[in-house]
Design an enzyme around this catalytic site. Structure first.
Site, mmCIF file in Angstrom:
data_model
loop_
_atom_site.group_PDB
_atom_site.id
_atom_site.type_symbol
_atom_site.label_atom_id
_atom_site.label_comp_id
_atom_site.label_asym_id
_atom_site.label_seq_id
_atom_site.Cartn_x
_atom_site.Cartn_y
_atom_site.Cartn_z
ATOM 1 C CG ASN A 160 25.113 2.068 1.924
ATOM 2 O OD1 ASN A 160 23.975 1.800 1.847
ATOM 3 N ND2 ASN A 160 26.040 2.254 1.152
ATOM 4 C CG LEU A 180 25.502 6.669 -6.070
ATOM 5 C CD1 LEU A 180 25.437 5.306 -6.248
ATOM 6 C CD2 LEU A 180 23.939 7.231 -6.658
ATOM 7 C CG HIS A 181 25.799 12.022 -1.744
ATOM 8 N ND1 HIS A 181 24.968 11.912 -2.881
ATOM 9 C CD2 HIS A 181 26.840 12.963 -1.959
ATOM 10 C CE1 HIS A 181 25.325 13.180 -3.726
ATOM 11 N NE2 HIS A 181 26.506 13.528 -2.963
ATOM 12 C CB CYS A 182 27.423 6.572 2.194
ATOM 13 S SG CYS A 182 29.204 6.931 1.872
ATOM 14 C CB ALA A 183 22.335 7.426 1.089
#
Ligand code: PLP
Length: 383
Positions: A104, A341-344
């Site tokens: 992101n 979601l690991h900022c992705a």
């Protein structure tokens, strides 16, 4: 339930822990023994702070094959570095090519730039996260002004074909911005040899620095607008922001303790050798993947071959939810790993885990085989 008796840290893609001893010593030594503001005064503490900041700049530059240390500007983190490149270079009417595996910290600045008339194309990668460079080449238009590539995925550890993308960018005359947040210090990078025009990194992952420091290498001929204007300790009589690097992009008092710590971390990696870091991580990764293959109901995402992987693994489960597994690993076994979601989100969309998220296990050079075996034993017990 009491505290678990062990503590194993497998969330190194978020931030590495622990750091090498030299990093703690460097930060402490700077704060207690030096303490001046770099580049601001003529007294010895300020001069020494400036010298130490420059030494850190040189160490990071030499580790990454950056020809001129003055073209490496320090930022708060990779996010700020990526924003500086994206916001500073792109104008309405420009087009950007990137991939569907971006974090992101690339996708959100591009979405914001979209509102100002900057178009972008995120080339869809394969379900293992790998980009086909031919697809990226096809997405280039006459308006394309920047290519942004995630070097190592923070979700799957997929290592993208940097050399092929750099060749395409060079042939098209388009600057390449590499997001090296997960790769710097983890796999060999040579900015000069690969022809990388802009490289964004963060200090607190595999470069082993403290949190709060990162940087952007800005290739010769590129002049992004600064994100921030202010005091630089130079040309103080002028109201115009100085044109010289690094000051142009380093307004305000520097995070000297963080930068000095980053220099110590990068120095540690340089002494060990990035090839040695890579081979240690691949050894651990092979053990981890081999063990996971023997646990029923586990799916490992990412490329099949070790060559295209770094020490980050995304896992989903037939009969368990990743957040519940992560919580159990923490509370029952003392193992830190990250679910979600690991900022992705686009990367999870690409690999097919947007609905469930995944459990991410991420390694550093300081992990050892025994920790992998303990994780595998705990995971098998929990699921
Ligand atoms: C691939 C990638 N890019 C960029 C970033 C942003 O790094 P930072 O949060 O240090 O700015 C991260 C952080 O996890 C990342 O994994």
């Amino acid at each position: 339930m009491g505290e678990p008796s062990r503590s194993v840290y497998l969330d190194n893609a978020a931030t590495t822990f622990p750091k090498p001893e030299v990093v703690y010593e460097a930060v402490d030594g700077f704060m207690r023994g030096v303490g001046g503001s770099a580049g601001r005064s003529g007294h010895r503490r300020s001069v020494e702070a400036g010298r130490m900041v420059y030494a850190a700049r040189e160490t990071v530059a030499s580790l990454l094959g950056i020809p001129d240390p003055l073209r490496l500007v320090f930022t708060r983190n990779a996010t700020e570095a990526l924003n500086l490149a994206i916001q500073g270079l792109l104008k309405p009417g420009d087009h950007v090519v990137t991939t569907s595996m971006e974090h992101n910290s690339v996708m959100r600045p591009l979405a914001a730039a979209g509102k100002r008339g900057v178009a972008s194309t995120a080339v869809r990668c394969a379900p293992d996260g790998l980009l086909d460079p031919a697809d990226l080449e096809k997405a280039i238009t006459p308006s394309t002004r920047l290519i942004v590539l995630n070097h190592v995925s923070n979700v799957t550890g997929t290592v993208q074909p940097l050399e092929d993308v750099a060749r395409i960018a060079r042939a098209a005359g388009i600057p390449l911005l590499l997001d090296a947040a997960q790769s710097a210090g983890r796999i060999p990078i040579d900015v000069s040899a690969s022809g990388i025009d802009l490289l964004a990194f963060t200090g607190h992952k595999e470069l082993f620095g403290p949190q709060g420091v990162g940087g952007l290498y800005i290739g010769a001929g590129l002049e992004p607008e600064p994100l921030c204007y202010g005091g630089t300790g130079s040309r103080s009589s002028e109201l115009e922001q100085p044109g010289e690097l690094p000051e142009r992009y380093e307004s305000g008092t520097l995070n000297a303790p963080g930068i000095v710590g980053l220099g110590a971390g990068a120095g540690f990696v340089r002494t060990v050798g990035v090839d040695q870091v890579r081979s240690h991580e691949l050894g651990l990764l092979e053990r981890l993947l081999g063990g996971l293959a023997g646990i029923k109901g586990v799916t490992v995402h990412g490329p099949a071959g070790l060559r295209d992987r770094a020490g980050i693994v995304a896992i989903t489960f037939e009969d368990a939810q990743a957040p519940a597994v992560a919580a159990d690993l923490d509370s029952r076994c003392g193992i830190a790993a990250r679910a979600g979601l690991h900022c992705a989100p686009c990367a999870h969309q690409t690999i097919g885990t947007i609905e469930t998220g995944a459990l991410r296990v991420s390694l550093s050079y300081l992990n050892i085989e025994e920790e992998i075996d303990y994780f595998l034993e705990c995971l098998a017990g929990i699921i």
